[in-house]
Design a protein around this motif. Structure first.
Motif, PDB file in Angstrom:
ATOM      1  N   GLU A  15       1.051  -1.048   0.047  1.00  0.00           N
ATOM      2  CA  GLU A  15      -0.217  -0.068  -0.067  1.00  0.00           C
ATOM      3  C   GLU A  15       0.443   1.507   0.042  1.00  0.00           C
ATOM      4  O   GLU A  15       0.350   2.196  -0.389  1.00  0.00           O
ATOM      5  CB  GLU A  15      -0.543   0.197   1.150  1.00  0.00           C
ATOM      6  N   ASN A  19       0.948   4.024  -3.374  1.00  0.00           N
ATOM      7  CA  ASN A  19       0.663   5.086  -3.288  1.00  0.00           C
ATOM      8  C   ASN A  19       1.819   5.988  -2.868  1.00  0.00           C
ATOM      9  O   ASN A  19       1.186   7.554  -4.174  1.00  0.00           O
ATOM     10  CB  ASN A  19       0.299   5.188  -1.762  1.00  0.00           C
ATOM     11  N   ARG A  22       1.712   6.862  -7.011  1.00  0.00           N
ATOM     12  CA  ARG A  22       0.529   7.234  -7.777  1.00  0.00           C
ATOM     13  C   ARG A  22       1.023   8.659  -7.222  1.00  0.00           C
ATOM     14  O   ARG A  22      -0.206   9.691  -6.886  1.00  0.00           O
ATOM     15  CB  ARG A  22      -0.923   6.904  -7.847  1.00  0.00           C
ATOM     16  N   SER A  23       1.991   9.326  -6.452  1.00  0.00           N
ATOM     17  CA  SER A  23       1.843  10.531  -5.412  1.00  0.00           C
ATOM     18  C   SER A  23       2.809  11.478  -6.700  1.00  0.00           C
ATOM     19  O   SER A  23       3.855  11.655  -7.074  1.00  0.00           O
ATOM     20  CB  SER A  23       2.709  10.660  -4.496  1.00  0.00           C
ATOM     21  N   LEU A  46      -2.379  12.743  -4.608  1.00  0.00           N
ATOM     22  CA  LEU A  46      -2.708  11.331  -4.913  1.00  0.00           C
ATOM     23  C   LEU A  46      -3.228  11.249  -5.878  1.00  0.00           C
ATOM     24  O   LEU A  46      -4.698  10.757  -6.099  1.00  0.00           O
ATOM     25  CB  LEU A  46      -3.032   9.846  -3.817  1.00  0.00           C
ATOM     26  N   GLU A  48      -5.839   9.373  -8.814  1.00  0.00           N
ATOM     27  CA  GLU A  48      -6.801   8.769  -8.580  1.00  0.00           C
ATOM     28  C   GLU A  48      -7.065   8.380 -10.113  1.00  0.00           C
ATOM     29  O   GLU A  48      -6.937   8.938 -11.368  1.00  0.00           O
ATOM     30  CB  GLU A  48      -8.330   8.729  -8.245  1.00  0.00           C
ATOM     31  N   TYR A  73      -6.923   1.952 -12.653  1.00  0.00           N
ATOM     32  CA  TYR A  73      -6.987   1.372 -11.178  1.00  0.00           C
ATOM     33  C   TYR A  73      -7.088  -0.313 -10.534  1.00  0.00           C
ATOM     34  O   TYR A  73      -8.675   0.416 -10.524  1.00  0.00           O
ATOM     35  CB  TYR A  73      -7.325   2.899 -10.694  1.00  0.00           C
ATOM     36  N   TYR A  75      -6.833  -0.632  -6.892  1.00  0.00           N
ATOM     37  CA  TYR A  75      -5.752  -0.834  -5.846  1.00  0.00           C
ATOM     38  C   TYR A  75      -5.867  -1.356  -4.784  1.00  0.00           C
ATOM     39  O   TYR A  75      -6.565  -2.807  -4.752  1.00  0.00           O
ATOM     40  CB  TYR A  75      -6.596   0.379  -4.698  1.00  0.00           C
ATOM     41  N   PRO A  76      -4.768  -1.695  -4.489  1.00  0.00           N
ATOM     42  CA  PRO A  76      -3.400  -1.899  -4.268  1.00  0.00           C
ATOM     43  C   PRO A  76      -2.951  -2.242  -5.716  1.00  0.00           C
ATOM     44  O   PRO A  76      -0.514  -2.188  -5.309  1.00  0.00           O
ATOM     45  CB  PRO A  76      -2.768  -1.803  -2.910  1.00  0.00           C
ATOM     46  N   TRP A 152       8.330   7.966   3.716  1.00  0.00           N
ATOM     47  CA  TRP A 152       6.352   8.108   2.963  1.00  0.00           C
ATOM     48  C   TRP A 152       6.056   8.757   3.813  1.00  0.00           C
ATOM     49  O   TRP A 152       4.937   9.459   2.912  1.00  0.00           O
ATOM     50  CB  TRP A 152       6.727   6.343   2.723  1.00  0.00           C
ATOM     51  N   ILE A 156       2.477  10.739   1.876  1.00  0.00           N
ATOM     52  CA  ILE A 156       0.959   9.929   1.896  1.00  0.00           C
ATOM     53  C   ILE A 156       0.203  10.563   2.897  1.00  0.00           C
ATOM     54  O   ILE A 156      -0.920  10.119   2.512  1.00  0.00           O
ATOM     55  CB  ILE A 156       0.768   8.541   1.284  1.00  0.00           C
TER      56      ILE A 156
END
Length: 159
Positions: A15, A19, A22-23, A46, A48, A73, A75-76, A152, A156
């Motif tokens: 996870e 994340n 995709r930041s 992030l 989406e 998409y 997740y995750p 991190w 996030i």
């Protein structure tokens, strides 16, 4: 049509790695050397599904704008971004995340078509494919650095 496949093992949970990948904020950090800036669409946080971001960066001596959109998409474990506008004829970048003992295997599959027909194909073989591969490797090293430390949390957990 060049295809770049890169696998990076990261000693962190899936996870967190997903994340960070995709930041928009971490992408800016990983591309400081190209002076990359998010100038339209999703410009921080992030990204989406169905969102897009337009980047402005200096590559190969020229400033360029490139818009990409998250077209798939889950997740995750998976997401895909595809170029909507930019210097390439097209590109598709798949991001795949798998649980492994003591961490996550992050796999990038980057497929692109250069502009300018035969001249683009020559550029691919002479320098462009290696240039793109190096950009992805550098990006993945920054993701790894942040995921394997407490850095991190700066990315996030911010609003």
């Amino acid at each position: 049509m060049p295809k770049i496949v890169i696998e990076t093992f990261i000693n962190a949970n899936k996870e967190i790695v997903f994340n960070l990948s995709r930041s928009v904020d971490l992408h800016k950090i990983s591309t400081k050397h190209t002076n990359e800036k998010a100038i339209a669409g999703k410009t921080e946080g992030l990204i989406e599904f169905n969102e897009s971001v337009t980047w402005r960066a200096k590559h190969l001596g020229f400033y360029q704008n490139l818009t990409s959109k998250i077209t798939s998409y889950k997740y995750p474990t998976y997401f895909c971004d595809e170029m909507q506008k930019g210097a390439f004829h097209s590109f598709k970048h798949e991001h795949i995340f798998s649980d492994k003992e003591k961490g996550t295997l992050m796999k990038d599959i980057f497929i692109y078509v250069s502009p300018f027909g035969i001249l683009g194909k020559i550029a691919d073989s002479v320098f462009l494919k290696k240039y793109m591969e190096n950009l992805l490797i550098k990006r993945n090293q920054i993701i790894k650095e942040f995921a394997e430390s407490d850095k991190w949390k700066e990315i996030i957990t911010k609003d």
